[in-house]
Motif scaffolding. Sequence first.
Motif, PDB file in Angstrom:
ATOM      1  N   GLY A 304     -74.895  13.640 -87.942  1.00 50.84           N
ATOM      2  CA  GLY A 304     -76.178  13.920 -88.573  1.00 50.84           C
ATOM      3  C   GLY A 304     -76.554  15.389 -88.553  1.00 50.84           C
ATOM      4  O   GLY A 304     -77.731  15.727 -88.603  1.00 50.84           O
ATOM      5  N   ALA A 305     -75.564  16.281 -88.509  1.00 50.47           N
ATOM      6  CA  ALA A 305     -75.830  17.714 -88.322  1.00 50.47           C
ATOM      7  C   ALA A 305     -76.161  18.448 -89.615  1.00 50.47           C
ATOM      8  O   ALA A 305     -76.646  19.581 -89.566  1.00 50.47           O
ATOM      9  N   ILE A 306     -75.896  17.845 -90.784  1.00 54.81           N
ATOM     10  CA  ILE A 306     -76.067  18.553 -92.056  1.00 54.81           C
ATOM     11  C   ILE A 306     -77.264  17.977 -92.801  1.00 54.81           C
ATOM     12  O   ILE A 306     -77.251  16.825 -93.243  1.00 54.81           O
ATOM     13  N   ARG A 307     -78.301  18.769 -92.962  1.00 54.07           N
ATOM     14  CA  ARG A 307     -79.488  18.332 -93.695  1.00 54.07           C
ATOM     15  C   ARG A 307     -79.282  18.582 -95.193  1.00 54.07           C
ATOM     16  O   ARG A 307     -78.615  19.543 -95.589  1.00 54.07           O
ATOM     17  N   ALA A 308     -79.876  17.719 -96.020  1.00 53.90           N
ATOM     18  CA  ALA A 308     -79.739  17.843 -97.474  1.00 53.90           C
ATOM     19  C   ALA A 308     -81.105  17.856 -98.136  1.00 53.90           C
ATOM     20  O   ALA A 308     -82.022  17.145 -97.711  1.00 53.90           O
ATOM     21  N   ALA A 309     -81.239  18.662 -99.181  1.00 59.54           N
ATOM     22  CA  ALA A 309     -82.466  18.718 -99.968  1.00 59.54           C
ATOM     23  C   ALA A 309     -82.091  18.992-101.411  1.00 59.54           C
ATOM     24  O   ALA A 309     -80.966  19.381-101.717  1.00 59.54           O
ATOM     25  N   GLY A 310     -83.068  18.802-102.299  1.00 57.45           N
ATOM     26  CA  GLY A 310     -82.833  19.027-103.718  1.00 57.45           C
ATOM     27  C   GLY A 310     -82.753  17.724-104.479  1.00 57.45           C
ATOM     28  O   GLY A 310     -83.271  16.696-104.059  1.00 57.45           O
ATOM     29  N   GLY A 311     -82.088  17.745-105.634  1.00 55.48           N
ATOM     30  CA  GLY A 311     -81.976  16.558-106.457  1.00 55.48           C
ATOM     31  C   GLY A 311     -81.459  16.915-107.841  1.00 55.48           C
ATOM     32  O   GLY A 311     -80.985  18.033-108.080  1.00 55.48           O
ATOM     33  N   TYR A 312     -81.582  15.959-108.767  1.00 59.37           N
ATOM     34  CA  TYR A 312     -81.147  16.180-110.146  1.00 59.37           C
ATOM     35  C   TYR A 312     -82.327  16.728-110.930  1.00 59.37           C
ATOM     36  O   TYR A 312     -83.402  16.125-110.961  1.00 59.37           O
ATOM     37  N   GLU A 313     -82.123  17.879-111.581  1.00 65.16           N
ATOM     38  CA  GLU A 313     -83.216  18.531-112.294  1.00 65.16           C
ATOM     39  C   GLU A 313     -82.653  19.370-113.432  1.00 65.16           C
ATOM     40  O   GLU A 313     -81.663  20.092-113.254  1.00 65.16           O
ATOM     41  N   ASN A 314     -83.260  19.257-114.609  1.00 62.61           N
ATOM     42  CA  ASN A 314     -82.882  20.082-115.770  1.00 62.61           C
ATOM     43  C   ASN A 314     -81.388  20.028-116.054  1.00 62.61           C
ATOM     44  O   ASN A 314     -80.732  21.057-116.247  1.00 62.61           O
ATOM     45  N   GLY A 315     -80.830  18.817-116.057  1.00 62.07           N
ATOM     46  CA  GLY A 315     -79.445  18.630-116.464  1.00 62.07           C
ATOM     47  C   GLY A 315     -78.398  18.917-115.418  1.00 62.07           C
ATOM     48  O   GLY A 315     -77.206  18.964-115.743  1.00 62.07           O
ATOM     49  N   ALA A 316     -78.793  19.107-114.150  1.00 60.49           N
ATOM     50  CA  ALA A 316     -77.804  19.424-113.121  1.00 60.49           C
ATOM     51  C   ALA A 316     -78.275  18.946-111.757  1.00 60.49           C
ATOM     52  O   ALA A 316     -79.477  18.892-111.472  1.00 60.49           O
ATOM     53  N   TRP A 317     -77.301  18.602-110.910  1.00 56.74           N
ATOM     54  CA  TRP A 317     -77.597  18.420-109.496  1.00 56.74           C
ATOM     55  C   TRP A 317     -77.803  19.801-108.886  1.00 56.74           C
ATOM     56  O   TRP A 317     -76.980  20.698-109.067  1.00 56.74           O
ATOM     57  N   ARG A 318     -78.900  19.973-108.161  1.00 58.83           N
ATOM     58  CA  ARG A 318     -79.214  21.226-107.475  1.00 58.83           C
ATOM     59  C   ARG A 318     -79.472  20.876-106.008  1.00 58.83           C
ATOM     60  O   ARG A 318     -80.549  20.374-105.662  1.00 58.83           O
ATOM     61  N   ILE A 319     -78.466  21.126-105.180  1.00 58.97           N
ATOM     62  CA  ILE A 319     -78.439  20.599-103.819  1.00 58.97           C
ATOM     63  C   ILE A 319     -78.333  21.743-102.807  1.00 58.97           C
ATOM     64  O   ILE A 319     -77.610  22.722-103.026  1.00 58.97           O
ATOM     65  N   ARG A 320     -79.026  21.581-101.673  1.00 61.19           N
ATOM     66  CA  ARG A 320     -78.956  22.541-100.577  1.00 61.19           C
ATOM     67  C   ARG A 320     -78.559  21.797 -99.296  1.00 61.19           C
ATOM     68  O   ARG A 320     -79.223  20.826 -98.898  1.00 61.19           O
ATOM     69  N   LEU A 321     -77.502  22.253 -98.649  1.00 63.74           N
ATOM     70  CA  LEU A 321     -77.032  21.667 -97.396  1.00 63.74           C
ATOM     71  C   LEU A 321     -77.166  22.706 -96.287  1.00 63.74           C
ATOM     72  O   LEU A 321     -76.679  23.829 -96.433  1.00 63.74           O
ATOM     73  N   THR A 322     -77.789  22.328 -95.189  1.00 59.95           N
ATOM     74  CA  THR A 322     -78.071  23.268 -94.111  1.00 59.95           C
ATOM     75  C   THR A 322     -77.546  22.729 -92.788  1.00 59.95           C
ATOM     76  O   THR A 322     -77.802  21.572 -92.439  1.00 59.95           O
ATOM     77  N   ARG A 323     -76.816  23.595 -92.064  1.00 62.57           N
ATOM     78  CA  ARG A 323     -76.268  23.214 -90.754  1.00 62.57           C
ATOM     79  C   ARG A 323     -76.313  24.409 -89.823  1.00 62.57           C
ATOM     80  O   ARG A 323     -76.323  25.560 -90.269  1.00 62.57           O
ATOM     81  N   SER A 324     -76.281  24.157 -88.532  1.00 59.51           N
ATOM     82  CA  SER A 324     -76.232  25.256 -87.556  1.00 59.51           C
ATOM     83  C   SER A 324     -74.927  26.032 -87.725  1.00 59.51           C
ATOM     84  O   SER A 324     -73.890  25.472 -88.091  1.00 59.51           O
ATOM     85  N   LEU A 325     -74.995  27.342 -87.464  1.00 61.34           N
ATOM     86  CA  LEU A 325     -73.770  28.134 -87.461  1.00 61.34           C
ATOM     87  C   LEU A 325     -72.829  27.658 -86.356  1.00 61.34           C
ATOM     88  O   LEU A 325     -71.617  27.552 -86.550  1.00 61.34           O
ATOM     89  N   GLU A 326     -73.384  27.367 -85.228  1.00 57.31           N
ATOM     90  CA  GLU A 326     -72.590  26.857 -84.122  1.00 57.31           C
ATOM     91  C   GLU A 326     -72.167  25.423 -84.398  1.00 57.31           C
ATOM     92  O   GLU A 326     -72.938  24.621 -84.926  1.00 57.31           O
ATOM     93  N   SER A 327     -70.946  25.101 -84.077  1.00 53.56           N
ATOM     94  CA  SER A 327     -70.446  23.755 -84.288  1.00 53.56           C
ATOM     95  C   SER A 327     -71.284  22.737 -83.514  1.00 53.56           C
ATOM     96  O   SER A 327     -71.529  22.926 -82.317  1.00 53.56           O
TER      97      SER A 327
END
Length: 451
Positions: A304-327
């Motif tokens: 569960g380390a990778i957070r996701a945000a965004g969605g489908y908008e204006n003809g494209a998936w626009r997605i942001r994935l965020t995780r810690s730099l440290e493993s």
Amino acid sequence: MPIKPLTAILATTTLAAVAPVTSLLANEPEWVDESLNVFIPHENDRLMALRVAAVYNDDEIQIRYEFPTDSPSWYHQYWIYEDGEWVRYGSGAQGQDPHGLYEDRISMLLDDGSVEGFGHYGGYMTAHEGMRTLSSAVDSSEVQAHPVLGEELGRSDVRKYLPGTRDAEPGETSWDALRAEEEIQAMQEAGQFLDLWQWRAHRSHPVGYADNNYVLHYRLNSEGRGPFTDNWDSDAEQPAWMYDPEQTGITHLERDRLFAQGYGQDDWYYLSEDIAVPFDPERDWQEGDVLPQRFLREPDGSRGAIRAAGGYENGAWRIRLTRSLESPNPLDSKTLSEGETYDVAFAVHANASGARWHLVSHPQTLGLGVEEADIVASRVEGPLDEADAEWTELQVYYPGQTTWQWLNSAEHAGQPAVQTGAIGIRDVHLSLEEIARFAVEVERQRVEQQN
């Protein structure tokens, strides 16, 4: 737990349900043969654009995607009540699902230089003879009988793995030739695995996450609880959960609306733990009632380390994935550091296609503050969501049934270069239109030879 095959679906589908099939298959595939696991897409569907960007700060990195598509799918597999039983729709096999019931996905394989050759060959190092949905796919009974894959891992098919986990020459079929457990464990402890970030439009995104996995001797889940599980009670042979009517106003979805892809991103097209109640078998379930086959939940641990945000908008998936730099866990994920460059490769599942029917990129480099990289992650101050990013446009293409064994065989003109590691795929296959055509030609020839 009956599953309706593609041929049966097409034979019994009503006229109202056929409409989305026509739109999904607007470009007729070049060759379809279910018995051989063949679904070669139309030439217009073999090459698409994927934009990638990255930003980071002291603590986290954010990978951004923009993928244009006219037929997005946030649907996945569903139970539909038919003739007194719950039938699963959405197979994920043989190309596009006829009802659009398979989620879009964007995946990234990432390495820090520990996996020799990945920077040259990317995801091709993980594709092998015998894998599921290839024409050479191993029978499930053979996999189930394998002491590690079947008896230990509980698998019934072969999926991605690294060549170094097998005791075989590069050109040999090696799905069952696993090295000793202690050797594979030593590889893992040395970081000789590929980090796999999987954004899933249905099975992870609605709860705000991507799925964290890795590739070693199999495609494995990272440590912790995943964002989805099955919505099925195997003892009672019925779904385990249904919608909570007090929160959602519904107990189920409707088949006709689902087949028409009439549930939007703001609708309850998914079922998660916060909007569900236990399934009521005493309810008067009607023909065509629908419940999602996947049950979403809050993940934890490394998975569960990778957070996701965004969605489908204006003809494209626009997605942001965020995780810690440290493993989050050095046994399944890579640490990222400023000033370093990493090897990455991307894959896109679009148009309601699952399994191997995806589009892939050539291997790329991701640099954190390193300008010479293909994808430059920019250092920013403040919230990553608000930061400007430098975008890189890639082309992703259909790879056919090209496997690591074939690349190392005499049938491949580039065999010497692959075996010596002297040059990589980007040094030879400069035109992606050409390699997409070449992949189809090779797939045709190989399937015809095998049969």
